[in-house]
Structures are given as structure tokens and as C-alpha cells.
Design a protein around this motif. Structure first.
Motif, PDB file in Angstrom:
ATOM      1  N   LEU A  77       0.921  -1.040   0.015  1.00  0.00           N
ATOM      2  CA  LEU A  77       0.018  -0.009  -0.073  1.00  0.00           C
ATOM      3  C   LEU A  77       0.854   1.312  -0.085  1.00  0.00           C
ATOM      4  O   LEU A  77       1.823   1.235   0.994  1.00  0.00           O
ATOM      5  CB  LEU A  77      -0.818   0.085   1.190  1.00  0.00           C
ATOM      6  N   GLU A  78       0.812   2.262  -0.848  1.00  0.00           N
ATOM      7  CA  GLU A  78       1.344   3.258  -1.045  1.00  0.00           C
ATOM      8  C   GLU A  78       1.136   4.159   0.491  1.00  0.00           C
ATOM      9  O   GLU A  78       1.953   4.864   0.912  1.00  0.00           O
ATOM     10  CB  GLU A  78       1.082   4.256  -2.134  1.00  0.00           C
ATOM     11  N   THR A  79      -0.340   4.382   0.566  1.00  0.00           N
ATOM     12  CA  THR A  79      -0.645   5.308   1.899  1.00  0.00           C
ATOM     13  C   THR A  79      -1.809   4.271   2.418  1.00  0.00           C
ATOM     14  O   THR A  79      -2.336   3.318   2.181  1.00  0.00           O
ATOM     15  CB  THR A  79      -1.423   6.297   1.316  1.00  0.00           C
ATOM     16  N   VAL A  80      -1.877   4.853   3.969  1.00  0.00           N
ATOM     17  CA  VAL A  80      -2.942   4.102   4.599  1.00  0.00           C
ATOM     18  C   VAL A  80      -4.039   4.549   4.250  1.00  0.00           C
ATOM     19  O   VAL A  80      -5.097   3.377   4.172  1.00  0.00           O
ATOM     20  CB  VAL A  80      -2.863   5.206   6.165  1.00  0.00           C
ATOM     21  N   GLU A  81      -4.564   5.481   3.357  1.00  0.00           N
ATOM     22  CA  GLU A  81      -5.843   5.760   2.768  1.00  0.00           C
ATOM     23  C   GLU A  81      -6.115   4.614   1.805  1.00  0.00           C
ATOM     24  O   GLU A  81      -7.386   4.786   1.381  1.00  0.00           O
ATOM     25  CB  GLU A  81      -5.943   7.113   2.091  1.00  0.00           C
ATOM     26  N   GLN A  82      -5.313   3.928   1.289  1.00  0.00           N
ATOM     27  CA  GLN A  82      -5.354   2.750   0.548  1.00  0.00           C
ATOM     28  C   GLN A  82      -6.049   1.448   1.111  1.00  0.00           C
ATOM     29  O   GLN A  82      -6.205   0.466   0.301  1.00  0.00           O
ATOM     30  CB  GLN A  82      -4.428   2.492  -0.520  1.00  0.00           C
ATOM     31  N   LEU A  83      -6.173   1.507   2.409  1.00  0.00           N
ATOM     32  CA  LEU A  83      -6.468   0.368   3.271  1.00  0.00           C
ATOM     33  C   LEU A  83      -7.945  -0.162   2.576  1.00  0.00           C
ATOM     34  O   LEU A  83      -8.133  -1.336   2.555  1.00  0.00           O
ATOM     35  CB  LEU A  83      -6.508   0.443   4.604  1.00  0.00           C
ATOM     36  N   PRO A  84      -9.001   0.627   1.962  1.00  0.00           N
ATOM     37  CA  PRO A  84     -10.177   0.163   1.570  1.00  0.00           C
ATOM     38  C   PRO A  84     -10.217  -0.937   0.763  1.00  0.00           C
ATOM     39  O   PRO A  84     -11.037  -1.712   0.486  1.00  0.00           O
ATOM     40  CB  PRO A  84     -10.810   1.511   1.260  1.00  0.00           C
ATOM     41  N   GLN A  85      -8.992  -0.812  -0.104  1.00  0.00           N
ATOM     42  CA  GLN A  85      -9.003  -2.062  -1.203  1.00  0.00           C
ATOM     43  C   GLN A  85      -8.524  -3.157  -0.613  1.00  0.00           C
ATOM     44  O   GLN A  85      -8.963  -4.221  -1.285  1.00  0.00           O
ATOM     45  CB  GLN A  85      -7.793  -1.314  -2.093  1.00  0.00           C
ATOM     46  N   GLU A  86      -8.010  -3.167   0.460  1.00  0.00           N
ATOM     47  CA  GLU A  86      -7.578  -4.514   1.041  1.00  0.00           C
ATOM     48  C   GLU A  86      -9.085  -5.353   1.684  1.00  0.00           C
ATOM     49  O   GLU A  86      -8.989  -6.494   1.659  1.00  0.00           O
ATOM     50  CB  GLU A  86      -6.578  -4.461   2.103  1.00  0.00           C
ATOM     51  N   PHE A  87      -9.854  -4.565   2.070  1.00  0.00           N
ATOM     52  CA  PHE A  87     -11.137  -5.121   2.673  1.00  0.00           C
ATOM     53  C   PHE A  87     -11.946  -5.928   1.494  1.00  0.00           C
ATOM     54  O   PHE A  87     -12.178  -7.202   1.893  1.00  0.00           O
ATOM     55  CB  PHE A  87     -12.166  -4.103   3.128  1.00  0.00           C
ATOM     56  N   PHE A  88     -11.743  -5.437   0.254  1.00  0.00           N
ATOM     57  CA  PHE A  88     -12.583  -6.030  -0.773  1.00  0.00           C
ATOM     58  C   PHE A  88     -11.467  -7.321  -1.316  1.00  0.00           C
ATOM     59  O   PHE A  88     -11.906  -8.292  -1.648  1.00  0.00           O
ATOM     60  CB  PHE A  88     -12.794  -5.136  -1.995  1.00  0.00           C
ATOM     61  N   ARG A  89     -10.219  -7.118  -1.377  1.00  0.00           N
ATOM     62  CA  ARG A  89      -9.431  -7.921  -1.997  1.00  0.00           C
ATOM     63  C   ARG A  89      -9.435  -9.284  -1.031  1.00  0.00           C
ATOM     64  O   ARG A  89      -9.530 -10.461  -1.555  1.00  0.00           O
ATOM     65  CB  ARG A  89      -7.781  -7.354  -1.929  1.00  0.00           C
ATOM     66  N   PHE A  90      -9.407  -9.036   0.268  1.00  0.00           N
ATOM     67  CA  PHE A  90      -9.357 -10.227   1.270  1.00  0.00           C
ATOM     68  C   PHE A  90     -10.939 -10.779   1.303  1.00  0.00           C
ATOM     69  O   PHE A  90     -10.935 -12.177   1.211  1.00  0.00           O
ATOM     70  CB  PHE A  90      -9.142  -9.672   2.526  1.00  0.00           C
ATOM     71  N   GLU A  91     -12.046 -10.276   0.921  1.00  0.00           N
ATOM     72  CA  GLU A  91     -13.166 -10.714   0.932  1.00  0.00           C
ATOM     73  C   GLU A  91     -13.312 -11.773  -0.308  1.00  0.00           C
ATOM     74  O   GLU A  91     -13.808 -12.681  -0.367  1.00  0.00           O
ATOM     75  CB  GLU A  91     -14.291  -9.588   0.641  1.00  0.00           C
ATOM     76  N   MET A  92     -12.843 -11.085  -1.514  1.00  0.00           N
ATOM     77  CA  MET A  92     -12.708 -11.759  -2.790  1.00  0.00           C
ATOM     78  C   MET A  92     -11.945 -13.252  -2.580  1.00  0.00           C
ATOM     79  O   MET A  92     -12.458 -14.259  -2.890  1.00  0.00           O
ATOM     80  CB  MET A  92     -12.509 -11.054  -4.099  1.00  0.00           C
ATOM     81  N   ALA A  93     -10.703 -12.845  -1.898  1.00  0.00           N
ATOM     82  CA  ALA A  93      -9.827 -14.071  -1.723  1.00  0.00           C
ATOM     83  C   ALA A  93     -10.498 -15.211  -0.860  1.00  0.00           C
ATOM     84  O   ALA A  93     -10.167 -16.344  -1.223  1.00  0.00           O
ATOM     85  CB  ALA A  93      -8.431 -13.487  -1.333  1.00  0.00           C
ATOM     86  N   THR A  94     -11.038 -14.730   0.115  1.00  0.00           N
ATOM     87  CA  THR A  94     -11.678 -15.655   1.185  1.00  0.00           C
ATOM     88  C   THR A  94     -12.775 -16.330   0.358  1.00  0.00           C
ATOM     89  O   THR A  94     -12.724 -17.699   0.570  1.00  0.00           O
ATOM     90  CB  THR A  94     -12.082 -14.840   2.220  1.00  0.00           C
ATOM     91  N   ALA A  95     -13.614 -15.903  -0.380  1.00  0.00           N
ATOM     92  CA  ALA A  95     -14.772 -16.400  -1.141  1.00  0.00           C
ATOM     93  C   ALA A  95     -14.171 -17.334  -2.148  1.00  0.00           C
ATOM     94  O   ALA A  95     -14.714 -18.453  -2.287  1.00  0.00           O
ATOM     95  CB  ALA A  95     -15.417 -15.456  -1.711  1.00  0.00           C
TER      96      ALA A  95
END
Length: 950
Positions: free
Chosen positions: A724-742
Motif C-alpha cells: 500500500l502506498e498510503t494508509v488511505e488505500q486500506l479500503p482496497q484490502e477489505f475487498f481483496r480479502f473478501e474476494m480471496a476468502t470467497a
């Protein structure tokens, strides 16, 4: 006059080009073909666009321009490029269209090959493309599949010109022609114009010979008679032309029928046969074979550029289509006698043709996805996978299986067969929640303004699991913003933690966010009861104005919130489970309350949503890549301990991911066991059951973490690096991990959206608490061992396995740890206040066990983990060894409207948890700290653990 132009002027056969590319049009080459060679049409398909867009950089400028205006979906980027090319080509051919009164001058654009087996989806796509291109001389290409035939009829009736593609069989051609005629007849019956609708039936040529020749080779090899061999050899290179000539005879018959004549009198144009796939694939055949032998009136030959060049150079023009029809019939009869069924060949070629176009579309969209990612640069969180050779190969096979089966598109289409074919389709609202909530951004902004106007200094989320862990990440990662309240989380019924939250806030200036999907969960309800009572004591009847609720529509929580005069009620989405809800109101209400710009937050998340979208093939899809790697590692190498490492600024993300992974995958004896909070160390302390996920915050990374991760990679441990370049990009990880878990759930073969063992614990807890309220106390227990400060408990099966428990704490812990084997993990489940002091004591012991025994370790605080990793501990693989730690409260805390206080609640939860662990046959020992001195008791437990491995 050259041979190409002569085809039209002398034989009434239109020459179309099977090629399109931006530079080719922009540089005037297409126009030159029209003017110099009499070109009368253009066709395209996914393979053509893949070569044009994916294999060149001539579209990069357009992509950059579009992306600079705002991030786009991959499918929209591709379609934007394709539609622009089709429009430009149509404009070049417009004079031909006008001069021929709409008979020629068409450009064809294919509906997605992914829809070839879906009539309704084909209809919708064809209509959408027709409208988007907005050119009269567009032909929409629809395949001649069983699902395509009704679409051809309907679209023709609607006035859309259709290029019917993937035709190989004469009977299918006749069905296609009848579908066209029926569509026009329906249109004419309504009194609508039929004169400006054109259609071609694209009959594929060279692919037939390629397929038949292979079969002939096998028959020839099996034949014994030399004459028979020679006769069969003579059929090679003849079948495709014979098949096409006989199709042309059917064309003549169909369009001489009185039914057609009536339409022709109204100006209807006959559907022409178009010879497609006319470039020879066998070098032994003439490079103009499939042009010279199929020349006839009112037909079309669509040629790739190389074939066009060859025919212009040395092609011979003659009326060949009706030459030797008897010979064509003889060829087909001889083929049948050889045991080769041309209809079976045709069916196979249709299937292969659809798959080839799907493969090309995947390759094309993958190329566009890569270009988009490059243009996004650091705005898109990075991901790289370092896997050993064996796991790399197995993961690649899983990724290809996902591509070949269209699994990512099926997932987005809510196809429950991607998983266990249970009720997964009911729980996929998280896929589209970012777009849905983005439309409500103004509502969240208004709420943020209300919070700021009220002057709240503190906000407290009262919730459990998915309702609390996401907001906790936001509170700890984004921090306190000026003018907005400081966010705190209460997700423990431990009376000390409840008191600590109350002591930390100024009640008259505090906003409480009560979060519960169902509204019936015990913990949020008792939290609400307690703090609503405390607020009434401070502000009186205005207490409800300090509360907002986040709950699903119609829940018991909504009704209670209305009755108590809550200031606002926000609705969740019933189709989203709690652990997938952080990008819904359950995460966005707390985010807005602390001053996070929800619109920007969701825009950032949407970048990852689009990167994981249905049009992004698995090889370029970060969620699918991570998910298949995690699932495959567990399935093939037993690497099911997903160890989360994160830069200090985003360390709290691990607890959220821990719940998502464990509660989603840990069931039916399978699952991934997430390991959060273990400090990274040298490779020697880890077993071969680990898969590491490293979330690195660029510019704020821990250099020791960096070096340790590199050492893990060198030692052959699989590592997923996410940057992640900045903390503000953390919302992307919520979705990446949701998709990866599914995706991982699908690879494991389980339903990642239910939590049967969490529900079992809730039921057991409710039963115990209700019994306690009725009798005044929880049932008495008989310890295995007891002294002044410690008591040990176990169910009969575990008690039998731990006879050493009668000797005391140290002997019991030593015996419990002795039950661990390679690949197992130790879980410390502490039902005590989640303070830094308590954590530090147990953390030291945890690490000692890891370092000496090389097993994964978990440190969880109850009852918080019950709605998180508790599912995997009870329903996942039977590889856990559990030490539950409970304690007498220092002082209980009463709950308004209830007979018993928080101390009884947390005790009931611990016992319910332990009962279900025992019921599931887990290796579990309960250690109870007596007398209220929790710190001293924890130190004694930790010392016993360290001694047991020492």
C-alpha cells in the motif's frame, strides 16, 4: 481491375475484411481498400481485438485518457476501445452502405462469447451494443448455438441487423435462415419496415477441413486396402467446400419459397451466406483455395488481410459456387461411408469455436486489465506471490481451472455451484455494495455533518464480530480527526472492559453506535441496555438522541431503536454476512462519524472491486490469485496456517482478516487457520504448515519485517506480498480479502458464508444464561484440580486424556502441550479484559511455545473471538490444542432490566464456548483464575507454559 474488385463487379460477391485495428483505420488503409479493392464490409471478433489491443501499444494513449478522467472497469475500457473502432470503420463504409441501399457497407461487432449459451443475456447484450455503437450499418454478431437461434429471431424482429457466426452444419444453417425469415415476418405483421434490415449467415470453411482431415488421417491409418486409402486421401481438403456448396443450394431453395417472396415484395433483403475462416490453415493447400472455389452471386467472402493480399495477387475469378454439385454430394456421401459424421464434426466445432473466442476474450481482457493496472500505478495496491515450484505449479492449475470454467464470471453472477451449491447465492450482496453505497455518499456526508454539529467528543461502537472489527481497523488506522469524535469499540462483555469504556468517555458528549445485523445478538443488546440506562441517568429523556442503530431492515434492533427514540437508524443489507459488511453501513456509519470522507473511501475501494471484477480473468485478478494460492496451499501442502504480517501503521487489519478467513473457511473439518499478532521471526521457528501474507505500508514499513520476510522466501515458505502506498488505500484490502476468502472457500469445497459452529456457541450461551437468570447463578462445576488461585476443568473425554491435571497446573499444561503434533496449533482463549498488560504476559508465553515447538499459535480474547475465529476452532481441521482461560471478575456490573450482570454473561459465554469445543471433540483444557487477581493468575499460567516447553 484487380481480382478482389472483380469478385463484386463480375460475380456479385461482396468482399469483407476479417480485421480491424485503430491505426489501420486512422492511417487511411481501410478507406484505401474500399476505394481501390471494392471492399464492402468489415468483421471483428475477440481474437481480432485481442491482437489489435493486447499485442500493440496503439491503444495506450486512449486508455490513458480514459483512466485520467477516472478509473473504469476493464470491460468498459475494452468496449470503449472496440466501439470507437467499430464506429470509425462504420463511418468509412457508410458510403458503401448508402450506395447499396443498405445491402452492404456493414461492420460487425460480436456479443460476448461468454453469453453463447444464454438467450436472454445475448438479447440484452445485442441491444446494448446496437444502441452504444449507434450506427445503421452495424451488424451484431450472434453465434448459431441453440441459445443463439431464438435471439436471432427476436433481434431481427426488433430491426437489428445480425451477423450469425459459428455456422458449420447445413441443417443449422437452415434453422438460422428460418429464424431470420420468422423474425422479419413478425416485424412485417406489425406493419414495420423490413427493407433496412440485413443479415449474413457466416459459414466457417477452413476449420471444417482441419477437423475432418484429422479424422481422415485416423481412418486412413486403419485401412488396409491401398485403393481405399487413396480414395480417402482424395477427400482431404474437399469437404469444407462441398459442404458450403450444398449449403448454397439450400440458400437458393429457402429464398425462393413463397413465404420469402412475400417479404421480398415488401423490400426485405435476403440473408446472404458469408464464407468465414477462409484463410487456409494447411500449407499444402492453395492460399486462395477457399476464395476461388466459393464464388457466387449474393454471397460474401470475409478474408483476413493475408488472404486478401494473396487473392489480389494471383486469385482467379470464376463462377465456382455451383460447379459440380453432384461431385459435392458425392464427397459428403463418401465421407459418411468412411464413418465420419459431419454433423458431429459441426457440433464439436461450434463448441470449440465458442471456447476459442472465450479464450481470446480472456486473453484480450487480461491484456486490458494489465494496461489498466499499469496506468493506475501506485493507486492500486500491489500484490506479488512468491511460491515454491510445487505450489506455484498447483496454483497455476487452479487459476487455469477457474478461467476455463468461467468461475469468476459465475461468482459475480451469484452462481452457488461455484461453492457447495447450498445457499451461497443469498449472501453475495458484498460484491456490489461499494457501488450501492457510493450512491448514498451524500447521506453519509450529511450524517458526518450532524455528528460534527452536535459536538460529540467520543463515539462508541457497541457490537461484535463483523459489526466491530471493521470499525476498529478504521479507528486505529485513520485515527482521530479534528472536529470529530474519537472512536472506541466495545466488543466484550467483561465487566472490566465495559467499565473502562464508560470511564474513558464523557457521556453527555458521547455518541453510541449500536450495531447488530439480526438485532437478536446477546452482546449488542446488553451493551445497549447498559449504556442507554446510564445515558438516561445523565441526560434524562433525551438519552435516545445520543444513539444511532445499524441493523438489517425489520430487525428487533430497529424496533427497539424506534421505541427508544434513537437519533438515526441505518440499514444493512440482508444479503451480506457480518464479516463481509465493512464496506456497508456497518463500517461506513462509524467511518462517517469520525470524519472519514465516505465518497473518497469508497472510490478507493472501488479500484480493487474493479480489479477483481467479472471481466478480469483469474491470471490478472488479484482476489482470485490470492484465494487460489491460499486454498491450493492448504489442499496440496497442508499449509493452512495463514500468518498475517503487517506494517505497524496497519497492524489492526490482521484482526479483521482473521475473522473473515477463519469464520468463512473453518468448517466441515476443513479450513484456513489465520495467525494474527505473532511477531515475525527467523525461519527456524516455523513449521512447514505456514502461508505468510505480508501487508507492507510503503514509506512506513518496518525494515526488520522486510528482512525477515525475505528470509522466509529464501527458505521456501510461500509469501503473498501486498503493498500500500498510503494508509488511505486500506479500503482496497477489505475487498481483496473478501474476494480471496470467497475464492479460497470454493477451492476448499465449502460454503464460505455460513457459520454453523458460531451459532452453536450462541445457542449454548443463551441456554446457560437463561438458566442462570432463572436460578440466580450458573450451574456448579467440579474441577479436575483446585488450589487457592487456580481451578482446572475439562469434559469427561479430555479429562480422561489428561490424568496429570490432578497433579496441578504445571503438570496439566505440560500434558496438554504434549498432545500437539507437527501441523497443529496452540490457541490461548482468554476470557479476561483485553488490556495491554494481559496481552503482553500471554504473548511472551505464546511466542515461547512457537519458538520451542515450531507450531502456530493464536492469542484470542473472549467473548470477542467467538464471533471470529471461534468458528474455525470448532468446525475447522482438528489441529487445534486449546487452553481456555477464565477468571472471577474483580467486580460485577449490573445490566438494567436483567437479574444478573456482565460477569455472568461472560462466564456463560466461556462455558458455552467450551461446551461446543468438547462436543466437537477438540483437545481443550479450561484454566480458571480464582479470587479476582487476574494479572497474577495470568503470570502463573504463562510461567507454566514457558516451563512446559523450556
Amino acid at each position: 481491375m484487380n481480382a478482389l474488385k472483380a469478385l463484386h463487379t463480375e460475380q456479385d460477391q461482396a468482399v469483407w475484411l476479417d480485421f480491424v485495428a485503430r491505426g489501420f483505420i486512422a492511417e487511411g488503409k481501410l478507406k484505401a481498400l474500399v476505394e481501390e479493392d471494392g471492399l464492402r464490409g468489415v468483421t471483428s471478433n475477440p481474437s481480432i481485438f485481442e491482437k489489435a489491443i493486447g499485442a500493440s501499444n496503439e491503444y495506450d494513449g486512449s486508455l490513458k485518457t480514459v483512466q485520467e478522467a477516472g478509473d473504469s472497469r476493464v470491460i468498459d475500457l475494452y468496449e470503449g476501445l472496440a466501439i470507437e473502432d467499430i464506429r470509425n470503420a462504420a463511418d468509412v463504409l457508410r458510403p458503401v452502405y448508402e450506395a447499396s441501399d443498405g445491402a452492404d457497407g456493414y461492420v460487425s461487432l460480436e456479443v460476448s462469447p461468454y453469453l453463447a449459451l444464454d438467450t436472454e443475456a445475448t438479447l440484452a447484450e445485442a441491444r446494448r451494443l446496437h444502441k452504444a455503437v449507434s450506427r445503421d450499418n452495424l451488424m451484431v454478431k450472434v453465434p448459431a448455438t441453440p441459445a443463439g437461434l431464438p435471439a436471432i429471431r427476436q433481434l431481427t424482429a426488433e430491426g437489428i441487423s445480425i451477423n450469425v457466426t459459428l455456422l458449420f452444419a447445413q441443417d443449422t444453417y437452415e434453422a438460422v435462415a428460418n429464424a431470420f425469415i420468422d423474425g422479419l415476418a413478425e416485424r412485417a405483421a406489425k406493419g414495420e419496415d423490413v427493407s433496412r434490415i440485413a443479415s449474413v449467415a457466416s459459414f466457417f470453411i477452413s476449420r471444417i477441413d482441419s477437423a475432418v482431415d484429422k479424422r481422415l488421417d485416423a481412418v486412413i491409418a486403419a485401412a488396409n486396402d491401398p485403393d481405399e486409402k487413396a480414395a480417402l486421401e482424395a477427400l482431404k481438403g474437399k469437404v469444407a467446400i462441398a459442404n458450403a456448396k450444398l449449403a448454397y443450394q439450400r440458400y437458393k431453395r429457402l429464398f425462393a419459397d413463397p413465404r420469402w417472396t412475400a417479404l421480398a415484395e415488401k423490400g426485405a433483403k435476403a440473408q446472404r451466406l458469408l464464407w468465414a475462416s477462409t484463410g487456409t490453415k494447411n500449407k499444402a493447400y492453395s492460399d486462395v483455395l477457399y476464395v476461388e472455389e466459393l464464388i457466387g452471386p449474393n454471397t460474401v467472402n470475409t478474408m483476413p488481410p493475408a488472404t486478401m493480399d494473396a487473392f489480389r495477387d494471383h486469385g482467379t475469378v470464376r463462377a465456382s459456387i455451383e460447379e459440380d454439385i453432384a461431385g459435392a454430394e458425392a464427397v459428403m456421401a463418401r465421407l459418411a461411408r468412411a464413418g465420419i459424421d459431419i454433423d458431429a464434426v459441426a457440433r464439436q466445432l461450434v463448441e470449440e469455436g465458442v471456447q476459442l473466442f472465450i479464450d481470446a476474450a480472456d486473453k484480450l481482457l487480461g491484456a486490458v486489465a494489465e494496461k489498466r493496472a499499469a496506468l493506475l500505478g501506485h493507486r492500486l495496491d500491489g500484490q506479488s506471490l512468491c511460491l515454491g515450484d510445487g505450489l506455484k505449479s498447483a496454483s497455476a492449475k487452479a487459476v487455469e481451472a477457474w478461467r476455463a470454467s468461467g468461475a469468476i464470471r459465475r461468482l459475480w453472477a451469484h452462481d452457488k455451484s461455484v461453492w457447495s451449491n447450498a445457499d451461497e447465492d443469498r449472501w453475495l450482496g458484498w460484491l456490489r455494495i461499494v457501488e450501492d453505497e457510493r450512491a448514498k455518499a451524500a447521506d453519509y456526508a450529511a450524517f458526518a455533518g450532524w455528528v460534527k454539529e452536535r459536538g460529540f467528543t467520543d463515539a462508541v461502537v457497541l457490537g461484535m464480530g463483523g459489526s466491530s472489527l471493521g470499525p476498529e481497523v478504521l479507528a486505529e488506522t485513520f485515527g482521530h480527526r479534528e472536529g470529530f469524535p474519537r472512536l472506541r469499540i466495545l466488543d466484550s462483555t467483561n465487566p472490566d472492559e465495559v467499565r473502562a469504556v464508560e470511564a474513558a468517555v464523557n457521556l453527555p458528549a458521547t455518541l453510541f453506535i449500536v450495531a447488530s445485523k439480526s438485532g437478536s445478538t446477546l452482546e449488542p443488546n446488553v451493551f445497549r441496555d447498559y449504556f442507554l440506562g446510564r445515558m438516561k441517568a445523565v441526560v434524562g429523556d433525551r438519552a435516545g438522541t445520543h444513539f444511532v442503530a445499524v441493523t438489517d431492515p425489520g430487525s428487533a434492533m430497529e424496533k427497539a431503536a424506534e421505541a427508544d427514540g434513537f437519533a438515526k437508524i441505518f440499514h444493512g443489507v440482508p444479503q451480506i454476512g457480518g464479516r463481509y459488511s465493512v464496506l456497508s453501513a456497518f463500517g461506513l456509519v462509524p467511518a462517517a462519524a469520525i470524519g472519514i470522507d465516505v465518497a473518497e473511501f469508497l472510490d478507493v475501494a472501488r479500484i480493487m472491486v474493479r480489479s477483481c471484477g467479472p471481466a478480469v480473468p483469474p491470471a490478472q485478478n488479484p482476489g482470485v490469485l490470492l484465494g487460489t494460492a491460499l486454498g491450493t496451499a492448504a489442499n496440496t501442502e497442508g499449509r493452512d496456517k495463514v500468518t498475517i504480517i503487517a506494517s505497524p501503521g496497519i497492524a489492526s487489519f490482521g484482526a479483521w482478516a482473521e475473522q473473515l478467513i477463519a469464520e468463512s473457511t473453518g468448517k466441515q473439518g476443513k479450513g484456513l487457520i489465520p495467525i494474527d499478532g505473532e511477531p515475525i521471526d527467523v525461519p527456524a521457528v516455523y513449521g512447514r504448515d505456514r502461508f505468510f501474507v505480508y501487508l507492507r505500508l510503503d514509506g512506513f514499513a518496518d525494515l526488520q519485517q522486510d528482512e525477515a520476510v525475505r528470509n522466509l522466501e529464501r527458505e521456501g515458505h510461500p509469501v503473498a506480498r501486498i503493498t500500500l502506498e498510503t494508509v488511505e488505500q486500506l479500503p482496497q484490502e477489505f475487498f481483496r480479502f473478501e474476494m480471496a476468502t470467497a475464492v479460497a472457500g470454493a477451492v476448499l469445497g465449502i460454503n464460505p458464508f455460513d457459520q454453523p459452529d458460531v451459532e452453536a456457541s450462541k445457542i449454548e450461551t443463551k441456554k446457560l444464561f437463561e438458566a442462570a437468570e432463572a436460578s440466580g447463578a450458573l450451574p456448579a462445576e467440579t474441577p479436575l484440580f483446585e488450589d487457592d488461585t487456580i481451578a482446572l476443568y475439562a469434559d469427561p473425554r479430555n479429562a480422561e486424556a489428561l490424568p496429570q491435571a490432578a497433579e496441578g497446573l504445571e503438570a496439566a499444561i505440560r500434558a496438554q502441550l504434549a498432545r500437539m503434533s507437527d501441523g497443529d496449533y496452540l490457541a490461548l482463549l482468554a476470557y479476561v479484559a483485553r488490556s495491554e498488560g494481559h496481552r503482553a504476559v500471554l504473548q511472551r508465553a505464546r511466542i515461547a511455545v512457537r519458538d520451542k515447538r515450531r507450531v502456530a499459535t493464536c492469542l484470542e480474547f473472549g467473548p470477542r473471538f467467538l464471533h471470529s475465529t471461534g468458528q474455525a476452532y470448532k468446525g475447522g481441521p482438528d489441529s487445534g490444542v486449546f487452553l481456555q482461560i477464565t477468571a472471577d471478575p474483580t467486580e460485577d456490573l449490573a445490566i438494567p432490566g436483567r437479574k444478573l450482570g456482565f460477569g455472568t454473561v461472560v462466564a456463560a459465554q466461556a462455558r458455552g464456548d467450551f461446551a461446543v469445543l468438547a462436543e466437537r471433540g477438540r483437545r481443550a483444557l479450561r484454566i480458571h483464575i480464582k479470587g479476582g487477581d487476574v494479572a497474577a493468575g495470568l503470570k502463573r499460567v504463562a510461567a507454566a507454559l514457558e516451563s512446559a516447553v523450556g
